[in-house]
Design an enzyme around this catalytic site. Structure first.
Site, PDB file in Angstrom:
ATOM      1  N   ASN A 205       3.042  23.358  47.824  1.00 26.05           N
ATOM      2  CA  ASN A 205       2.246  24.540  48.748  1.00 26.05           C
ATOM      3  C   ASN A 205       0.724  24.833  48.330  1.00 26.05           C
ATOM      4  O   ASN A 205       0.844  25.134  47.274  1.00 26.05           O
ATOM      5  CB  ASN A 205       3.485  26.028  48.574  1.00 26.05           C
ATOM      6  CG  ASN A 205       2.788  27.029  49.473  1.00 26.05           C
ATOM      7  OD1 ASN A 205       1.638  27.000  49.875  1.00 26.05           O
ATOM      8  ND2 ASN A 205       3.397  28.065  48.928  1.00 26.05           N
ATOM      9  N   TRP A 206       0.084  24.542  49.015  1.00 25.78           N
ATOM     10  CA  TRP A 206      -1.472  24.703  48.633  1.00 25.78           C
ATOM     11  C   TRP A 206      -1.823  25.973  49.008  1.00 25.78           C
ATOM     12  O   TRP A 206      -2.973  26.311  48.727  1.00 25.78           O
ATOM     13  CB  TRP A 206      -2.316  23.507  49.541  1.00 25.78           C
ATOM     14  CG  TRP A 206      -1.982  22.007  49.297  1.00 25.78           C
ATOM     15  CD1 TRP A 206      -1.163  21.605  48.427  1.00 25.78           C
ATOM     16  CD2 TRP A 206      -2.584  20.994  49.972  1.00 25.78           C
ATOM     17  NE1 TRP A 206      -1.130  20.095  48.393  1.00 25.78           N
ATOM     18  CE2 TRP A 206      -1.997  19.664  49.453  1.00 25.78           C
ATOM     19  CE3 TRP A 206      -3.501  20.939  51.053  1.00 25.78           C
ATOM     20  CZ2 TRP A 206      -2.137  18.469  49.777  1.00 25.78           C
ATOM     21  CZ3 TRP A 206      -3.702  19.741  51.317  1.00 25.78           C
ATOM     22  CH2 TRP A 206      -3.172  18.242  50.649  1.00 25.78           C
ATOM     23  N   LYS A 207      -0.982  26.974  49.601  1.00 22.93           N
ATOM     24  CA  LYS A 207      -1.424  28.061  50.094  1.00 22.93           C
ATOM     25  C   LYS A 207      -2.877  27.845  50.622  1.00 22.93           C
ATOM     26  O   LYS A 207      -3.153  27.424  51.240  1.00 22.93           O
ATOM     27  CB  LYS A 207      -1.378  28.940  48.580  1.00 22.93           C
ATOM     28  CG  LYS A 207      -0.136  28.787  47.835  1.00 22.93           C
ATOM     29  CD  LYS A 207       0.225  29.859  46.671  1.00 22.93           C
ATOM     30  CE  LYS A 207       1.632  29.580  46.155  1.00 22.93           C
ATOM     31  NZ  LYS A 207       2.051  30.608  45.186  1.00 22.93           N
TER      32      LYS A 207
ATOM     33  N   HIS B 162       8.032  32.945  52.388  1.00 20.25           N
ATOM     34  CA  HIS B 162       7.226  32.786  51.068  1.00 20.25           C
ATOM     35  C   HIS B 162       7.157  34.505  50.531  1.00 20.25           C
ATOM     36  O   HIS B 162       6.883  35.275  51.380  1.00 20.25           O
ATOM     37  CB  HIS B 162       6.238  32.140  51.233  1.00 20.25           C
ATOM     38  CG  HIS B 162       5.725  31.910  49.708  1.00 20.25           C
ATOM     39  ND1 HIS B 162       4.716  32.715  49.013  1.00 20.25           N
ATOM     40  CD2 HIS B 162       5.658  30.760  48.989  1.00 20.25           C
ATOM     41  CE1 HIS B 162       4.580  32.226  47.521  1.00 20.25           C
ATOM     42  NE2 HIS B 162       5.138  31.060  47.644  1.00 20.25           N
TER      43      HIS B 162
ATOM     44  N   GLU C 245       4.611  35.613  49.053  1.00 12.56           N
ATOM     45  CA  GLU C 245       3.511  36.296  49.383  1.00 12.56           C
ATOM     46  C   GLU C 245       3.336  36.757  50.960  1.00 12.56           C
ATOM     47  O   GLU C 245       2.636  37.762  51.119  1.00 12.56           O
ATOM     48  CB  GLU C 245       2.265  35.263  49.089  1.00 12.56           C
ATOM     49  CG  GLU C 245       2.166  35.147  47.759  1.00 12.56           C
ATOM     50  CD  GLU C 245       1.686  33.657  47.365  1.00 12.56           C
ATOM     51  OE1 GLU C 245       1.245  32.750  48.023  1.00 12.56           O
ATOM     52  OE2 GLU C 245       1.914  33.193  46.268  1.00 12.56           O
TER      53      GLU C 245
ATOM     54  N   GLU D 225      12.394  30.993  44.705  1.00 16.61           N
ATOM     55  CA  GLU D 225      11.233  31.339  43.931  1.00 16.61           C
ATOM     56  C   GLU D 225      11.105  33.050  43.205  1.00 16.61           C
ATOM     57  O   GLU D 225      10.781  33.804  43.981  1.00 16.61           O
ATOM     58  CB  GLU D 225      10.097  31.378  44.722  1.00 16.61           C
ATOM     59  CG  GLU D 225      10.018  29.825  45.538  1.00 16.61           C
ATOM     60  CD  GLU D 225       8.487  29.584  45.774  1.00 16.61           C
ATOM     61  OE1 GLU D 225       7.865  28.613  45.496  1.00 16.61           O
ATOM     62  OE2 GLU D 225       8.009  30.016  46.613  1.00 16.61           O
TER      63      GLU D 225
ATOM     64  N   GLY E 143       2.812  31.533  40.200  1.00 15.76           N
ATOM     65  CA  GLY E 143       1.249  31.791  39.598  1.00 15.76           C
ATOM     66  C   GLY E 143       1.101  32.240  38.322  1.00 15.76           C
ATOM     67  O   GLY E 143       0.016  32.784  38.007  1.00 15.76           O
TER      68      GLY E 143
ATOM     69  N   SER F 147       5.730  28.381  38.949  1.00 19.54           N
ATOM     70  CA  SER F 147       5.106  27.605  37.638  1.00 19.54           C
ATOM     71  C   SER F 147       5.824  26.392  37.149  1.00 19.54           C
ATOM     72  O   SER F 147       6.072  26.305  35.886  1.00 19.54           O
ATOM     73  CB  SER F 147       4.998  28.857  36.591  1.00 19.54           C
ATOM     74  OG  SER F 147       4.380  29.984  37.031  1.00 19.54           O
TER      75      SER F 147
ATOM     76  N   GLY G  25       3.307  25.087  43.447  1.00 20.09           N
ATOM     77  CA  GLY G  25       1.965  25.921  44.160  1.00 20.09           C
ATOM     78  C   GLY G  25       0.791  25.299  43.226  1.00 20.09           C
ATOM     79  O   GLY G  25       0.754  24.133  43.761  1.00 20.09           O
ATOM     80  N   GLY G  26       0.335  26.019  42.026  1.00 23.30           N
ATOM     81  CA  GLY G  26      -0.797  25.546  41.583  1.00 23.30           C
ATOM     82  C   GLY G  26      -0.806  24.060  41.304  1.00 23.30           C
ATOM     83  O   GLY G  26      -1.756  23.238  41.241  1.00 23.30           O
TER      84      GLY G  26
HETATM   85  P1  13P Z   1       2.910  28.334  41.417  1.00 23.75           P
HETATM   86  O1  13P Z   1       3.901  26.951  41.305  1.00 23.75           O
HETATM   87  O2  13P Z   1       1.415  28.272  41.537  1.00 23.75           O
HETATM   88  O3  13P Z   1       3.621  29.327  40.291  1.00 23.75           O
HETATM   89  O4  13P Z   1       3.396  28.868  42.879  1.00 23.75           O
HETATM   90  C1  13P Z   1       4.799  28.706  43.349  1.00 23.75           C
HETATM   91  C2  13P Z   1       4.731  29.022  44.769  1.00 23.75           C
HETATM   92  O5  13P Z   1       4.627  30.032  45.149  1.00 23.75           O
HETATM   93  C3  13P Z   1       5.365  27.715  45.705  1.00 23.75           C
HETATM   94  O6  13P Z   1       5.463  28.282  46.816  1.00 23.75           O
END
Ligand code: 13P
Length: 252
Positions: free
Chosen positions: A9-11, A96, A98, A168, A174, A213, A234-235
């Protein structure tokens, strides 16, 4: 036997230039052939670019969100699942944290999005998870159970034949704090047990991804748990080498 999946997920990250660079890195990865499903989720704006650049690669493309109705219509600023399918997407993230927390998306809206994704012939990845406050209050299984139940009640267990679920924990996203493999497994087992009550065959077939993470350094242990079928990253998915190492961990 469930085939593992690793999704990136590149957000809201990337420019045309950085996306091209990342894709070049992904294309050069030595990935385990045919044993792990890999997908990346760029911002909607970059979906077409990524689909074009990944042509011929065994990496699917998904979207991070879509409108609550399929097709086309007067919905300024929205992108529908039908348009995403037309652009070459295979998956859409639904719910998600967010979007639940920052954009205020309710279970009711997410039920409709989940349905719209399937109506377009795509696979929803339903994201569920508790906040730190909820975990501390001992409410983790209750919260996750309600988020899952919302879809089961509205759309039926059959909706999970073509769906993926991602657990998640909000406190692990994050933050560098990862759920321990045991903590994650406990929730994954509860999710599967909840689906099992409705239909055991469907429950056994649904892939449950862990997100929060995940890095190459913790992926092997997490993916080694019996009900963790891969990860939503994510990251670490913004770095091709790190993402590649996570994919290899899922293939082992
Ligand atoms: P991180 O891997 O950056 O913690 O993010 C997880 C995430 O929200 C994937 O959708």
């Amino acid at each position: 036997m469930r085939r593992p999946m690793v999704a990136g997920n590149w957000k809201m990250h990337g420019t045309r230039a950085s996306v091209a660079e990342l894709i070049e890195g992904l294309a050069n990865l030595a990935l385990p052939g045919g044993v792990v499903d890999v997908a990346v989720f760029p911002p909607s704006l970059h979906v077409s670019l990524v689909v074009d650049c990944l042509e011929g690669q065994s990496i699917s493309v998904g979207a991070q969100n879509c409108a609550h109705q399929a097709g086309q219509g007067a919905l300024t600023g929205e992108v529908s699942s039908t348009q995403l399918a037309d652009a070459g997407c295979k998956f859409v993230l639904v719910g998600h944290s967010e979007r639940r927390q920052i954009m205020g998306e309710s279970n009711e809206v997410l039920n409709r999005k989940f349905e719209a994704v399937q109506a377009a012939g795509l696979t929803p990845i339903l994201c569920i998870g508790e906040t730190l406050e909820e975990r501390k209050a001992g409410k983790t299984l209750e919260v996750v159970g309600q988020q899952l139940d919302s879809i089961i009640e509205e759309l039926g267990i059959g909706a999970f034949v073509n769906a993926v679920v991602a657990y998640e924990p909000v406190w692990a996203i994050g933050t560098g704090l990862t759920a321990s493999p045991e903590q994650a497994q406990e929730v994954h087992a509860a999710i599967r047990a909840q689906l099992m009550k409705e239909n055991s065959e469907v429950a056994q077939g649904v892939r449950l991804l862990y997100g929060g993470s995940v890095k190459a350094a913790n992926a092997v242990e997490l993916f080694g748990m019996p009900d963790i079928d891969g990860g939503l990253i994510g990251g670490a998915s913004l770095n091709a080498d790190e993402f590649g190492a996570i994919i290899r961990a899922a293939g082992n």
